[in-house]
Design a protein around this motif. Structure first.
Motif, PDB file in Angstrom:
ATOM      1  N   PHE A 141       0.844  -1.204   0.000  1.00 55.55           N
ATOM      2  CA  PHE A 141       0.000   0.000   0.000  1.00 55.55           C
ATOM      3  C   PHE A 141       0.878   1.252   0.000  1.00 55.55           C
ATOM      4  O   PHE A 141       2.098   1.146   0.061  1.00 55.55           O
ATOM      5  CB  PHE A 141      -0.957  -0.036   1.187  1.00 55.55           C
ATOM      6  N   LYS A 142       0.233   2.434  -0.065  1.00 55.25           N
ATOM      7  CA  LYS A 142       0.992   3.686  -0.141  1.00 55.25           C
ATOM      8  C   LYS A 142       2.093   3.697   0.908  1.00 55.25           C
ATOM      9  O   LYS A 142       3.238   3.994   0.621  1.00 55.25           O
ATOM     10  CB  LYS A 142       0.063   4.894   0.055  1.00 55.25           C
TER      11      LYS A 142
ATOM     12  N   PRO B 172      -5.620  -1.302   4.309  1.00 52.83           N
ATOM     13  CA  PRO B 172      -5.211  -0.424   3.201  1.00 52.83           C
ATOM     14  C   PRO B 172      -4.755   0.965   3.647  1.00 52.83           C
ATOM     15  O   PRO B 172      -4.044   1.645   2.916  1.00 52.83           O
ATOM     16  CB  PRO B 172      -6.483  -0.322   2.344  1.00 52.83           C
ATOM     17  N   HIS B 173      -5.138   1.373   4.847  1.00 51.41           N
ATOM     18  CA  HIS B 173      -4.737   2.688   5.344  1.00 51.41           C
ATOM     19  C   HIS B 173      -3.472   2.616   6.206  1.00 51.41           C
ATOM     20  O   HIS B 173      -3.118   3.596   6.872  1.00 51.41           O
ATOM     21  CB  HIS B 173      -5.892   3.314   6.125  1.00 51.41           C
TER      22      HIS B 173
ATOM     23  N   ILE C  34      -5.872  -9.894  -1.046  1.00 49.39           N
ATOM     24  CA  ILE C  34      -5.473  -8.599  -1.603  1.00 49.39           C
ATOM     25  C   ILE C  34      -5.070  -8.779  -3.065  1.00 49.39           C
ATOM     26  O   ILE C  34      -5.491  -8.028  -3.944  1.00 49.39           O
ATOM     27  CB  ILE C  34      -4.319  -7.984  -0.775  1.00 49.39           C
TER      28      ILE C  34
ATOM     29  N   GLY D 298      -7.352  -7.319  -6.055  1.00 51.06           N
ATOM     30  CA  GLY D 298      -6.677  -6.325  -6.890  1.00 51.06           C
ATOM     31  C   GLY D 298      -6.809  -6.688  -8.362  1.00 51.06           C
ATOM     32  O   GLY D 298      -7.214  -5.857  -9.188  1.00 51.06           O
TER      33      GLY D 298
ATOM     34  N   PHE E  52      -2.922   2.721 -10.529  1.00 54.90           N
ATOM     35  CA  PHE E  52      -3.892   1.941  -9.763  1.00 54.90           C
ATOM     36  C   PHE E  52      -3.434   0.485  -9.674  1.00 54.90           C
ATOM     37  O   PHE E  52      -3.463  -0.130  -8.619  1.00 54.90           O
ATOM     38  CB  PHE E  52      -5.258   2.034 -10.450  1.00 54.90           C
TER      39      PHE E  52
ATOM     40  N   MET F  58      -0.602  -0.244  -7.290  1.00 50.34           N
ATOM     41  CA  MET F  58      -0.942  -0.282  -5.867  1.00 50.34           C
ATOM     42  C   MET F  58      -0.936  -1.710  -5.327  1.00 50.34           C
ATOM     43  O   MET F  58      -0.780  -1.931  -4.140  1.00 50.34           O
ATOM     44  CB  MET F  58      -2.339   0.294  -5.622  1.00 50.34           C
ATOM     45  N   PHE F  59      -1.196  -2.681  -6.224  1.00 52.75           N
ATOM     46  CA  PHE F  59      -1.291  -4.066  -5.767  1.00 52.75           C
ATOM     47  C   PHE F  59      -0.131  -4.900  -6.279  1.00 52.75           C
ATOM     48  O   PHE F  59      -0.198  -6.101  -6.371  1.00 52.75           O
ATOM     49  CB  PHE F  59      -2.622  -4.664  -6.209  1.00 52.75           C
TER      50      PHE F  59
END
Lengths: 328, 328
Positions: free
Chosen positions: B133-134, B216-217, B237, B241, B272, B275-276
């Motif tokens: 994740f970020k 995810p956060h 995940i 994804g 996008f 991200m995964f």
């Protein structure tokens, strides 16, 4: 038919519950809805509804509530006059045909097991929830029992398949066991033993171990798992869905061109969001109990309650619990 | 430095491994790479690479492979001349400084525990994987140990935090316990006991129970869990994804207008997808072992192997395993 509803459970009580109840009551004048909770607060909430107070809604007053922080193990004794306990008691005493609550899941599980009791022979009741993919999956347990045995998983396979057959109109539902690999020796000793029981049981259409990455492609209709893993799966789908949707929103608002695309794609994006929206399926039943108890999501809005009530009503009409009882 | 690589493990062996090895070898002429596997097949694969066979790559020949179907418990004895077993043996005998394989995870776990051995005092070694994740999360165990105790989880918290501190440059990493609710009494007795150990341990920056919907956060830097649940999370995940990305693609190709939007959004969509994508993080170490062993994803491509080799090299350079050993 008499549907008892906990008006004080969940994040949006009683307003959204009252709104959802109103929609159901108007649509089903022959159904009696028993709204259990603080009378003044319920009537206050009803002021937000455009329409008369329906004749088929009756308020059962109590100002005692169960909070999310209350310990499930003691709450039924200490708060026997709470809206949840009264609802369960009404179900037990045959004063209602089904009970629905969006309150404390643990308390509802313990309370319903103690008061409504399980079907004879059933070891544990499970929360059966819908994973809302293109082909929906009924997953149980979604959070009531963190620890299980192979026998419990086998019972849930039988109960879940019957529920899916009747309520979701699936012929000979495919049953899968959630595991960390597809091979039969995967998982803990409980998973390995459950695999054997399920393979050998001719009454179960067992399709084998299911890996979590396959879930979005619905490799089965009924997915059995312990309540710990089931809860992790349910919440991860919810969390990832929301996260991705908000990431997409950011993408579409990053510049003028992408904003133009957004207007083009609005409809499709809404569909995308719906993929992770279980509202249509309403509440989740506690399967294994001798009477129908439904749990609505804590964050449910009026439309979710409306759908949950619809499911609860349908479950009674089709006598799903009676059919399951006769199976076991 | 000598990096031993299993050239025969994973879905794309040996071609993608050879390609990734080539990239690394050319970039790091001072590093010796020991490629273990079928010499003829490796040389055949090298023909696909544009460039000379690097001087710093040595082939260690064997034509015995471990398949995904082999039973991890017996494979090391029965196939002691396999590419994986030879690699582990070279690590043990100090003929290599780190070993990397994309093969059978169970066999690599059992084999490395038997041959390389754990750090003194460590009860179980865990696969530590990055959730991309970020803000990345280091999750352990991602699949090696389906069953754990509270002591094991506590050890992983300590080991994982040190690894994150050194390899991911995170100061005082936040450690979370994956659970089915944030309250301290949530989960099985093992989770409840682990919560207490983690709260009371002053050397751990414990931020509490983490629900899967928060993942995810990135509510923590290090997430500890048993290998069964960790594997379910990792694969869900991955699966979600891919599913969402393909659903998005369908959305964008549904008509002429949406196709136009696609050309506008291409860059954002790539982001996008990224991200995964854990490729950037390369392999996942088995933490708790006395020497560094890395597992690459079975479906790894050349670039993934290149990154996995980079991580393995960095892990040696920074003496991460030595630092962890001194901690315990």
């Amino acid at each position: 038919m008499r549907i008892a509803i906990d008006a004080m459970g969940g994040d949006n009580a009683p307003l959204e519950i009252v709104k959802g109840t109103y929609l159901s009551a108007v649509e089903n004048p022959a159904v009696d809805i028993l709204l259990i909770g603080d009378k003044a607060k319920i009537l206050e909430a009803f002021k937000e509804v455009e329409g008369e107070f329906p004749n088929n809604v009756k308020i059962v007053h109590t100002n005692v509530e169960i909070s999310m922080e209350d310990d499930p193990m003691v709450v039924m004794k200490e708060k026997s006059d709470s809206s949840m306990a009264i609802g369960l008691s009404m179900l037990k005493e045959n004063e209602a045909d089904v009970f629905l609550s969006a309150g404390n899941t643990g308390a509802l599980h313990v309370g319903s097991t103690l008061m409504v009791r399980k079907i004879k022979g059933v070891r544990r009741s499970a929360i059966a929830t819908i994973l809302p993919f293109k082909t929906p999956i009924l997953m149980l347990d979604a959070g009531a029992n963190p620890e299980v045995t192979e026998d419990i998983l086998q019972q849930w396979a039988i109960i879940g398949a019957k529920y899916a057959e009747i309520m979701l109109s699936i012929n000979n539902p495919r049953v899968g066991l959630l595991n960390n690999g597809t091979e039969e020796k995967k998982g803990t000793p409980v998973h390995q033993a459950a695999y054997q029981l399920l393979v050998e049981n001719e009454n179960i259409n067992f399709v084998g171990n299911i890996e979590s990455k396959q879930i979005p492609h619905s490799p089965c209709d009924v997915l059995v798992t312990d309540g710990f893993t089931g809860n992790i799966v349910l919440k991860l789908i919810e969390g990832l869905g929301m996260y991705m949707f908000s990431s997409l929103k950011d993408m579409f608002t990053s510049n003028l061109l992408t904003k133009l695309s957004y207007t083009t794609m609005k409809g499709q994006l809404k569909e995308f969001k719906m993929m992770f929206d279980a509202s249509e399926y309403g509440g989740a039943p506690f399967l294994g109990l001798s009477k129908p108890v439904f749990k609505a999501h804590g964050s449910s809005k009026a439309y979710d309650f409306y759908n949950a009530i619809k499911q609860a009503k349908r479950c009674c009409e089709l006598d799903v619990i009676g059919t399951i009882s006769n199976l076991l």
